[in-house]
Design a protein around this motif. Structure first.
Motif, PDB file in Angstrom:
ATOM      1  N   ASP A  15       0.824  -1.215   0.000  1.00  0.00           N
ATOM      2  CA  ASP A  15       0.000   0.000   0.000  1.00  0.00           C
ATOM      3  C   ASP A  15       0.855   1.261   0.000  1.00  0.00           C
ATOM      4  O   ASP A  15       0.635   2.189  -0.791  1.00  0.00           O
TER       5      ASP A  15
ATOM      6  N   TYR B   3      -5.512  -5.003   4.028  1.00  0.00           N
ATOM      7  CA  TYR B   3      -5.858  -4.522   2.701  1.00  0.00           C
ATOM      8  C   TYR B   3      -7.353  -4.609   2.384  1.00  0.00           C
ATOM      9  O   TYR B   3      -7.743  -4.514   1.215  1.00  0.00           O
ATOM     10  N   VAL B   4      -8.182  -4.780   3.397  1.00  0.00           N
ATOM     11  CA  VAL B   4      -9.635  -4.788   3.176  1.00  0.00           C
ATOM     12  C   VAL B   4     -10.058  -3.462   2.525  1.00  0.00           C
ATOM     13  O   VAL B   4      -9.692  -2.383   2.993  1.00  0.00           O
ATOM     14  N   GLY B   5     -10.790  -3.565   1.411  1.00  0.00           N
ATOM     15  CA  GLY B   5     -11.273  -2.370   0.732  1.00  0.00           C
ATOM     16  C   GLY B   5     -10.305  -1.779  -0.268  1.00  0.00           C
ATOM     17  O   GLY B   5     -10.658  -0.837  -0.994  1.00  0.00           O
ATOM     18  N   ASN B   6      -9.084  -2.309  -0.345  1.00  0.00           N
ATOM     19  CA  ASN B   6      -8.091  -1.818  -1.305  1.00  0.00           C
ATOM     20  C   ASN B   6      -8.250  -2.600  -2.611  1.00  0.00           C
ATOM     21  O   ASN B   6      -7.734  -3.703  -2.754  1.00  0.00           O
ATOM     22  N   GLN B   7      -8.966  -2.022  -3.567  1.00  0.00           N
ATOM     23  CA  GLN B   7      -9.284  -2.727  -4.804  1.00  0.00           C
ATOM     24  C   GLN B   7      -8.047  -3.036  -5.646  1.00  0.00           C
ATOM     25  O   GLN B   7      -8.017  -4.041  -6.372  1.00  0.00           O
TER      26      GLN B   7
ATOM     27  N   THR C 220      -4.571  -9.811   4.915  1.00  0.00           N
ATOM     28  CA  THR C 220      -5.920  -9.658   4.355  1.00  0.00           C
ATOM     29  C   THR C 220      -6.669  -8.522   5.046  1.00  0.00           C
ATOM     30  O   THR C 220      -7.307  -7.683   4.395  1.00  0.00           O
ATOM     31  N   LYS C 221      -6.589  -8.483   6.359  1.00  0.00           N
ATOM     32  CA  LYS C 221      -7.254  -7.435   7.138  1.00  0.00           C
ATOM     33  C   LYS C 221      -6.683  -6.058   6.795  1.00  0.00           C
ATOM     34  O   LYS C 221      -7.421  -5.071   6.676  1.00  0.00           O
TER      35      LYS C 221
ATOM     36  N   ALA D  16      -6.798  -6.367  -4.383  1.00  0.00           N
ATOM     37  CA  ALA D  16      -7.777  -7.442  -4.180  1.00  0.00           C
ATOM     38  C   ALA D  16      -7.340  -8.742  -4.861  1.00  0.00           C
ATOM     39  O   ALA D  16      -7.453  -9.828  -4.274  1.00  0.00           O
TER      40      ALA D  16
END
Length: 382
Positions: free
Chosen positions: A288, A330-334, A327-328, A337
């Motif tokens: 990110d 990057y939740v919401g990071n398209q 995973t947690k 995904a």
């Protein structure tokens, strides 16, 4: 109407390597052909090439292309999909209809040997000549025979011969794109020679040159002059981390040199550059922030290349508790995904993960680096 499984590569691409192998795709498995005693035009029109083309037109899924089929099964963008995106279906329909593809390849992909100036963590002597001293020093501590083909000291300084190069030019009239891979192609004198020959033969004006580069070398002054003769120039620069993390993974590269190269790229005309980031368990926790840095540089295309081998660097072999934390995070990071889905698609192997820890510790000691200092947040959760 083309079938959804069709790939344009066998109709337009010829891939060649310094071991005298050729194929219609740089990612083909079990489908290479020796050209030591065979001319390129004969290979291009050979029964093997034609059979692969026929399979694709009929919607079959050739076993040679299993790498792409497997990638697509887990929603990872495959080489087939990327190639089709670069060369649209209308192009394929046209060259099939008029038979012009038989005149010769439009794309020449050159694997220019393993001559390279870096010793990247995710690489090895098969793909980098600079790795060889370390490889010999570590031969008794190498983690596993499974990675033997990756850890191939016998591949020392592979390169092109004069006869091989001449054979390329004999069927170059149809070319619109030449792609250079290494090693490091900008560190390889043969690449300069090949580029000069394309200019001398009057072919450059129709050709876009592509380089997959580590970003530590600005092209020589001679190459820069030769570039002016080509239709376009494209660079994809390998960047897997920011600042000290880049230097750790792409040892002994310097971040300052990379920034100098990027500055040079931004000043060029008729020039496109992008970024290829190899995703491994070295940088998975920092994707990110890395992407944010890339965004601050402008609107360059960024491709996340999810590493498969060596397996002890693959994100699929992370422990399940670490996968859950990633995973947690990057939740919401398209943008991430697909990467997260690929990571979670199969259960990791604890033994392979232990090899990563063992190998990292040994390499740190040899290179006087420190994983825990360079990747503190990730180290704290493992």
């Amino acid at each position: 109407m083309l079938h959804k499984h069709t790939c344009i590569a066998p109709f337009i691409n010829l891939t060649i390597d310094p071991e005298q192998n050729t194929s219609p795709c740089p990612y083909l498995g079990g489908g290479t052909w020796q050209f030591k005693d065979v001319d390129f035009p004969d290979i291009w029109k050979s029964k093997k090439f034609e059979k692969l083309r026929k399979d694709h037109l009929e919607g079959n899924k050739p076993t040679e292309c299993n790498r792409c089929w497997k990638d697509e099964e887990v929603n990872k963008e495959s080489a087939r999909q990327r190639t089709n995106k670069l060369h649209n279906s209308e192009t394929l329909e046209k060259i099939i209809h008029d038979g012009s593809y038989l005149k010769g390849p439009k794309v020449l992909t050159m694997k220019n040997g393993n001559i390279c100036n870096l010793q990247c963590r995710i690489c090895g002597p098969k793909d980098s000549s600079s790795w060889i001293p370390e490889a010999k020093a570590h031969i008794n501590n190498f983690p596993n025979d499974l990675e033997h083909t990756w850890f191939d000291i016998e591949s020392f300084k592979k390169n092109w011969t004069d006869d091989q190069m001449q054979n390329f030019y004999d069927m170059s009239n149809n070319l619109t794109r030449v792609e250079h891979y290494g090693g490091e192609p900008l560190y390889n004198k043969r690449v300069e020679e090949h580029t000069e020959r394309l200019v001398e033969q009057g072919l450059a004006k129709n050709i876009t040159l592509y380089f997959n580069t580590n970003g530590t070398h600005i092209p020589s002054q001679k190459l820069q002059e030769l570039f002016k003769n080509f239709k376009g120039i494209e660079f994809n620069i390998s960047i897997d981390g920011i600042e000290e993390q880049f230097e750790y993974i792409r040892h002994p590269a310097k971040w300052s040199k990379l920034l100098h190269t990027i500055d040079w790229c931004n000043k060029q005309q008729n020039f496109i550059w992008g970024i290829v980031s190899t995703v491994s368990n070295l940088n998975i926790y920092y994707l990110d922030s890395m992407l944010q840095t890339f965004d601050s540089w402008g609107k360059q295309n960024v491709f996340l290349n999810i590493l498969e081998n060596p397996k002890f660097y693959s994100i699929v072999n992370l422990p399940e508790n670490i996968k859950s934390l990633v995973t947690k995070k990057y939740v919401g990071n398209q943008r991430l995904a697909t990467t997260v889905a690929y990571m979670n698609n199969q259960k990791g192997d604890d033994l392979i993960w232990k090899k990563f820890l063992f190998w990292t510790k040994n390499k740190d000691k040899y290179r006087q680096q420190d994983f825990s200092f360079t990747f503190p947040d990730f180290h704290s959760i493992i």
